[in-house]
Design an enzyme around this catalytic site. Sequence first.
Site, PDB file in Angstrom:
ATOM      1  N   ALA A 117      59.286   9.822  18.042  1.00 46.90           N
ATOM      2  CA  ALA A 117      60.154   8.641  18.728  1.00 46.90           C
ATOM      3  C   ALA A 117      61.097   9.448  19.672  1.00 46.90           C
ATOM      4  CB  ALA A 117      61.027   8.096  17.752  1.00 46.90           C
ATOM      5  N   TYR A 122      26.702  -6.515  16.967  1.00 46.50           N
ATOM      6  CA  TYR A 122      25.690  -6.266  16.176  1.00 46.50           C
ATOM      7  C   TYR A 122      24.937  -5.034  16.619  1.00 46.50           C
ATOM      8  CZ  TYR A 122      21.022  -6.315  13.625  1.00 46.50           C
ATOM      9  OH  TYR A 122      19.994  -5.978  13.094  1.00 46.50           O
ATOM     10  N   ILE A 170      76.028  -0.615  19.121  1.00 45.45           N
ATOM     11  CA  ILE A 170      77.346   0.026  19.951  1.00 45.45           C
ATOM     12  C   ILE A 170      76.726  -0.029  21.417  1.00 45.45           C
ATOM     13  CG2 ILE A 170      78.319   2.224  20.510  1.00 45.45           C
ATOM     14  CD1 ILE A 170      78.714   2.520  17.658  1.00 45.45           C
ATOM     15  N   CYS A 201      51.221  15.020  11.467  1.00 43.03           N
ATOM     16  CA  CYS A 201      50.362  14.250  10.460  1.00 43.03           C
ATOM     17  C   CYS A 201      49.111  15.107  10.332  1.00 43.03           C
ATOM     18  CB  CYS A 201      49.861  12.994  11.221  1.00 43.03           C
ATOM     19  SG  CYS A 201      51.286  12.014  11.551  1.00 43.03           S
ATOM     20  N   ALA A 229      68.300   3.473  19.564  1.00 38.30           N
ATOM     21  CA  ALA A 229      67.769   4.231  18.370  1.00 38.30           C
ATOM     22  C   ALA A 229      66.306   3.770  18.075  1.00 38.30           C
ATOM     23  CB  ALA A 229      68.518   3.896  16.979  1.00 38.30           C
ATOM     24  N   ASP A 263      61.783   6.608  12.722  1.00 37.38           N
ATOM     25  CA  ASP A 263      61.899   6.357  11.124  1.00 37.38           C
ATOM     26  C   ASP A 263      63.375   6.204  10.830  1.00 37.38           C
ATOM     27  OD1 ASP A 263      59.238   6.636  10.185  1.00 37.38           O
ATOM     28  OD2 ASP A 263      59.630   8.665  10.449  1.00 37.38           O
ATOM     29  N   ALA A 309      67.155   9.431  17.452  1.00 39.24           N
ATOM     30  CA  ALA A 309      65.625   9.503  16.753  1.00 39.24           C
ATOM     31  C   ALA A 309      65.991  10.520  15.710  1.00 39.24           C
ATOM     32  CB  ALA A 309      64.866   9.656  17.989  1.00 39.24           C
ATOM     33  N   GLY A 340      65.065  10.460  12.684  1.00 36.15           N
ATOM     34  CA  GLY A 340      63.914  10.603  11.851  1.00 36.15           C
ATOM     35  C   GLY A 340      64.353  10.333  10.122  1.00 36.15           C
ATOM     36  N   VAL A 381      72.946  18.442  16.412  1.00 38.63           N
ATOM     37  CA  VAL A 381      74.146  17.650  17.020  1.00 38.63           C
ATOM     38  C   VAL A 381      74.995  17.540  15.851  1.00 38.63           C
ATOM     39  CG1 VAL A 381      74.772  15.466  17.957  1.00 38.63           C
ATOM     40  CG2 VAL A 381      72.728  16.798  18.898  1.00 38.63           C
TER      41      VAL A 381
END
Lengths: 143, 442
Positions: free
Chosen positions: B13, B420, B269, B44, B274, B277, B106, B108, B81
């Site tokens: 993100a 097909y 805000i 992943c 945002a 996750d 972001a 997470g 941060v």
Amino acid sequence: MSDQEIPESVKDYFGYDKVSIFGDGGMPAAPPAPPGSTGRKAGDVAVADAVSKAGTPGIRPGALATKRAVHPTFNSKMRSATEQALFEASMKRSVKANGGTAPYPAAGVFWRGIFVPVWSVVPWAIKRRFVNAASGVKGYSSR
Amino acid sequence: MSERICVIGGGAAGISAASMAKRTNPDAEVTICTEFEDVAYSPCGIPYVIAGEIPEFQRLFLAGPENYAEAGIDLRRETRVSDVDLANQTMTANDEVLEWDKLIIASGFNYKLPEVPGNELDGLTYVKNIRRGIELNETLNNVKKAVVLEASPLGVEMMAALAHRGIETHLVDETAWLLSSVADQDIAEPVQKSLEDLGAQQHYGAKLTRFNGSNGKLTSVGTSQGDVDCDICIIATHKEPDTELARTLGVKIGSTGGIVVNERMETSIPNVYAAGDCVEVPQGYTHVAVQGLTGAHAMQQGRVAGASAGGGNRTYNPVFIPWGMVGGTVQIGGASFGEHLATALGIPYVVGKAQGISRARYFPGVQQVHVKLLAEPGTGKLIGAQMVGGEGVKERADFLAFALKKGTTLEDIAWMENVYSPPIGALYEPMSIAAQNGLAAL
């Protein structure tokens, strides 16, 4: 047509000639980024660093990727409790019909004994309004 | 003066938000702060390197940090941060104060902490970022027995990976079957069987009671069904949104514990966005808030947040959540609701099932594909789908999620056109057969 009969030009172009003949195979997986590239350097640095630290003590980013739950809101608590009870009841019903291991009875007595039976007789149209009011997302205009 | 856009988080993100913000507003000063060492890799893929299916971790890297500098993005790694000052629009990152005009959170997720005795023992392991994944991979060379806690998507992948490596692997899960938060029992069963064939021992209905250890080191996992000896326990519990910093700002939090956003990924805000996750978004059929979706969802949300912060006009739609994965040697997937979730919520439905095939019946490699479609009684409007089979699950899940979004009915699917071609598709499309069977139940 056998694999050997596929023209070289076709093999060169697609690079995964077996797909059209046997239906399996596939493209070769991407190799690491070429030597000298930024991606290769990033990968090599990460592997060298992590391998050197493996098994050694120390707090490192992501090593404890968990946090104690923050104080949940009333809505969160309600949602969590109702979901637990409803999921558990649904699983029990499925296991009763199809066999298998029952879920651990984690839902509280009130939720299991009163909420679930009551919920099961409420029409969906009413439940939908309730669910939306309690856990629906507001302020979305692109529905 | 150019606009300053700060992004907290360097996952799917955060990175996509920063890239899109820069693309939307090339004059903007875009900064990403991530507490981790790496960006631009595929987390992943970690279970598959651990399984030995991918030979080396380097292959998961797409680019290096230098690429972001070239793109005009100030990427700050290993930068935490710690504080955001809304009044002055500043944030403190590794003791440096950065000013922002638009802020994108972001941050997470974190795995839900098992609140049982012994949860501080050495040996409890979390698979999240690649460096710790590489460390785990090294550690596993000395591991004989492992427990995976919960049959979540990561839990299933790790179970297969560990068993594939020859480690005695046990799953501990208090629910009744694998992936029970999304999958139906009959759909999960072939995957469970496949994992069993790989050697993974699965303990369902088993509640975690404690972690047992000696000298600070994990020795076994206590469950309601008895203790399971192990050297290591992979914690694959629910992905809880990491909203620690957001909560200090007073950002509105929803019923999932995720940050509430609108379709432009704006929080409560002004000038704070945002994505990923840490947020909740509406499920398409019920509009109930959902959170902790896939990397693909995080990336798209990040793109919308970045475009919005950059002054663009993109919106994020409610989700029907196509999902799919391989468990053992079987593919499993779906979209929106299955019977289990619909039953739990009390959603009325009719069901159409079919056991189809993935290629022409005479073609080598033909595989079974079991499809189940759920639809509203009366209207026949699709409300969900579940699938399991040897191949072709991902494409069908994507298609059905799109069909759900467009309000498609069983009638539409029953009479759909389909490809097909013997090596890639049978004459009778399994989804179409399932829909025809479902029509009979309407």
